[in-house]
Design an enzyme around this catalytic site. Structure first.
Site, PDB file in Angstrom:
ATOM      1  N   GLU A 273       0.824  -1.212   0.000  1.00 55.17           N
ATOM      2  CA  GLU A 273       0.000   0.000   0.000  1.00 55.17           C
ATOM      3  C   GLU A 273       0.854   1.256   0.000  1.00 55.17           C
ATOM      4  O   GLU A 273       0.914   1.973   0.990  1.00 55.17           O
ATOM      5  CB  GLU A 273      -0.987  -0.028   1.183  1.00 55.17           C
TER       6      GLU A 273
ATOM      7  N   ARG B 219       5.227  20.047   6.147  1.00 59.31           N
ATOM      8  CA  ARG B 219       6.251  19.028   6.391  1.00 59.31           C
ATOM      9  C   ARG B 219       7.589  19.622   6.837  1.00 59.31           C
ATOM     10  O   ARG B 219       8.351  18.971   7.552  1.00 59.31           O
ATOM     11  CB  ARG B 219       6.442  18.120   5.161  1.00 59.31           C
TER      12      ARG B 219
ATOM     13  N   TYR C 243       8.552  18.172  10.285  1.00 52.74           N
ATOM     14  CA  TYR C 243       9.594  17.123  10.260  1.00 52.74           C
ATOM     15  C   TYR C 243      10.966  17.658   9.841  1.00 52.74           C
ATOM     16  O   TYR C 243      11.854  16.857   9.526  1.00 52.74           O
ATOM     17  CB  TYR C 243       9.242  16.023   9.251  1.00 52.74           C
TER      18      TYR C 243
ATOM     19  N   CYS D  71       1.665  33.561  10.547  1.00 53.11           N
ATOM     20  CA  CYS D  71       2.224  34.274  11.689  1.00 53.11           C
ATOM     21  C   CYS D  71       3.038  33.382  12.619  1.00 53.11           C
ATOM     22  O   CYS D  71       2.681  33.217  13.782  1.00 53.11           O
ATOM     23  CB  CYS D  71       1.096  34.946  12.450  1.00 53.11           C
ATOM     24  N   GLU D  72       4.084  32.782  12.087  1.00 53.11           N
ATOM     25  CA  GLU D  72       4.979  31.982  12.924  1.00 53.11           C
ATOM     26  C   GLU D  72       6.361  32.002  12.315  1.00 53.11           C
ATOM     27  O   GLU D  72       6.494  31.850  11.099  1.00 53.11           O
ATOM     28  CB  GLU D  72       4.517  30.517  12.993  1.00 53.11           C
TER      29      GLU D  72
HETATM   30  N1  LLP Z   1      -0.084   1.929   5.121  1.00 50.26           N
HETATM   31  C1  LLP Z   1      -0.220   2.348   6.377  1.00 50.26           C
HETATM   32  C2  LLP Z   1      -0.894   1.499   7.344  1.00 50.26           C
HETATM   33  C3  LLP Z   1       0.254   3.607   6.750  1.00 50.26           C
HETATM   34  O1  LLP Z   1       0.120   3.999   8.011  1.00 50.26           O
HETATM   35  C4  LLP Z   1       0.874   4.433   5.788  1.00 50.26           C
HETATM   36  C5  LLP Z   1       1.358   5.770   6.155  1.00 50.26           C
HETATM   37  C6  LLP Z   1       0.972   3.960   4.475  1.00 50.26           C
HETATM   38  C7  LLP Z   1       0.497   2.693   4.176  1.00 50.26           C
HETATM   39  C8  LLP Z   1       1.584   4.773   3.364  1.00 50.26           C
HETATM   40  O2  LLP Z   1       2.911   5.086   3.620  1.00 50.26           O
HETATM   41  P1  LLP Z   1       3.759   5.822   2.460  1.00 50.26           P
HETATM   42  O3  LLP Z   1       3.899   4.837   1.324  1.00 50.26           O
HETATM   43  O4  LLP Z   1       3.008   7.018   2.056  1.00 50.26           O
HETATM   44  O5  LLP Z   1       5.046   6.147   3.110  1.00 50.26           O
HETATM   45  N2  LLP Z   1       2.597  12.624   7.214  1.00 50.26           N
HETATM   46  C9  LLP Z   1       3.834  11.869   7.109  1.00 50.26           C
HETATM   47  C10 LLP Z   1       3.609  10.455   6.642  1.00 50.26           C
HETATM   48  C11 LLP Z   1       2.716   9.642   7.545  1.00 50.26           C
HETATM   49  C12 LLP Z   1       2.546   8.249   7.042  1.00 50.26           C
HETATM   50  C13 LLP Z   1       1.474   7.548   7.778  1.00 50.26           C
HETATM   51  N3  LLP Z   1       1.201   6.248   7.319  1.00 50.26           N
HETATM   52  C14 LLP Z   1       4.780  12.620   6.172  1.00 50.26           C
HETATM   53  O6  LLP Z   1       4.403  13.640   5.621  1.00 50.26           O
HETATM   54  O7  LLP Z   1       5.929  12.181   6.000  1.00 50.26           O
END
Ligand code: LLP
Length: 420
Positions: free
Chosen positions: A278, A318, A322, A348-349
């Site tokens: 996924e 981001r 992060y 405003c930060e």
């Molecule tokens: N499957 C599950 C159960 C997940 O929790 C996630 C991401 C994915 C798949 C997809 O992961 P990807 O392939 O996109 O890395 N907001 C954060 C990322 C949070 C990811 C949460 N879960 C950022 O901007 O880096």
């Protein structure tokens, strides 16, 4: 992203970004639709070549919209949703509920009912008492996976690590809770145990955590005599934001991961499962670019230059969250001597930063356009209305040109739920 300078003008799929922003305004999320399709096909290719029974689901949290979901359907993708809202969006876009699976460490009863009513394909059980919650609300059988925690550490930002023992997600394979949940599922009236899921973390650049997880999980399945039909290995495949980042090598890594899966299945004399993955970020991130207009430029002699743009942490969280780094380039390339600058938002930060110590044309001025690359994932989906900023518009560009996929929020929408 097929971002290219043609006669010093930045283009996507051959279309000028100046013209696109003249039509749609700024800040603007511009996606290369061809690139999204290309990424989907890359995963299909490598898994199809493995001769495994497989499916590729898109993690819609990375970015979702009705037209994106329709495109994913055309690309034979399945879908991972994590809230009622993501499921609602997918259903409204006409996605087959049987091709959707539902994640979340704290699905509410309302969400579970909604998913069951919709006829969702799979629910991924994430907690012991969720078994009862689903069972009590189901009137017919429901296929489930169990989210397990394989206790594998990964090398990424702390906030996006998920497969380690100390985590709010999933049930540990080391302390007996995953086994207990499976027993509960098997004893329930309506839940059918189809297999396991894990997600180790996000923005991972090597295959090794995936291999480690496979080994841990297969050892555990064998010891506990657990049979699975489906193995969902999650997402997390990293992208290249800036020079120095390593993009997850999809083809090579999956060849190794699948080879290991086959050898573990043989060692433990298990039939090969249906493999699910996924990916979210790696489908959408590099296809997306944000275009901003430059406003105030402030030079503090001998200290720094601030270039302000007309968005900020409301559409680009981001970096504040992060410390993520981005490449920022001018939409019109000039031959002027480059200058060092911090690109900052208008909120405003002081932490409202797009990038520090970037190299931009020295003659940059109010009204010029800047492109922030690789913003297709976790940007629009994490956008907020902080400072009552309006969420930007989103356009897709293919070989025929640009079209709106999400309109810019209006001022009226900002107060539509207010009671006068
Ligand atoms: N499957 C599950 C159960 C997940 O929790 C996630 C991401 C994915 C798949 C997809 O992961 P990807 O392939 O996109 O890395 N907001 C954060 C990322 C949070 C990811 C949460 N879960 C950022 O901007 O880096």
């Amino acid at each position: 992203m097929t971002l290219k300078y043609l006669d010093d003008e930045l283009t996507v799929n051959g279309f000028s970004l100046t013209e696109i922003t003249n039509n749609y305004g700024t800040p603007l999320f511009v996606y290369d639709e061809n690139e999204i399709r290309h990424q989907c096909r890359k995963y299909h290719q490598v898994l199809a070549d493995s001769s495994l029974d497989y499916s590729v689901s898109y993690a819609s949290k990375a970015f979702t919209s009705v037209q994106l979901i329709q495109l994913l359907k055309e690309e034979n993708m399945k879908l991972d949703v994590v809230s009622q809202g993501e499921l609602y969006t997918a259903l409204k876009a006409g996605f087959n509920p049987e091709d959707i699976h539902f994640h979340g460490n704290n699905k509410t009863e309302e969400e579970i009912k909604y998913a069951l009513d919709a006829g969702i394909g799979l629910i991924v059980v994430d907690a012991l008492d969720e078994v009862t919650l689903i069972d009590e609300n189901a009137s017919e059988s429901v296929n489930v996976l169990l989210r397990i925690n394989p206790g594998v550490n990964v090398d990424t930002h702390e906030y996006i690590q998920t497969g380690q023992e100390d985590s709010k997600f999933g049930l540990s394979i080391h302390n007996g809770s995953a086994k207990a949940a499976i027993q509960n599922i098997i004893q329930s009236d309506h839940l059918i145990f189809k297999g396991v899921h894990y997600h180790l973390g996000s923005q991972l650049s090597t295959e090794s955590p995936f291999i480690n997880a496979l080994e841990a999980v297969y050892g555990w399945l064998y010891e506990e005599s657990i049979e699975i039909d489906i193995l969902n290995m999650g997402g997390g495949y990293g992208v290249k934001y800036v020079e120095g980042d390593t993009r997850f090598p999809v083809e090579a890594a999956f060849n190794d991961i699948i080879e290991r899966l086959k050898s573990l299945s043989e060692t433990y004399q298990r039939p090969l499962p249906h493999v699910m993955i996924e990916p979210g970020r790696s489908i959408a991130a590099e296809a997306g670019t944000t275009i901003y207009e430059v406003g105030m430029i402030k030079d503090i002699p001998d200290i720094s230059r601030y270039v302000s743009i007309d968005g900020g942490m409301s559409d680009h969280i981001r970096t504040p969250l992060y410390d993520a780094e981005y490449e920022v380039i001018p939409v019109k390339r000039t031959q002027n001597t480059p200058a060092n600058a911090h690109v900052v938002g208008k909120l405003c930060e002081s932490g409202d930063i797009i990038g520090k110590n970037l190299t931009l044309p020295g003659d940059l001025k109010r009204g010029d356009l800047l492109a922030v690359k690789t913003t297709g994932a976790y940007h629009y989906s994490m956008a907020s209305n902080y400072n009552q900023m309006r969420k930007p518009a989103v356009v897709f560009v293919n070989d025929n040109g640009a079209r709106t996929v999400i309109k810019r929020q209006t001022l009226d929408q900002l107060i539509e739920n207010d009671i006068f």
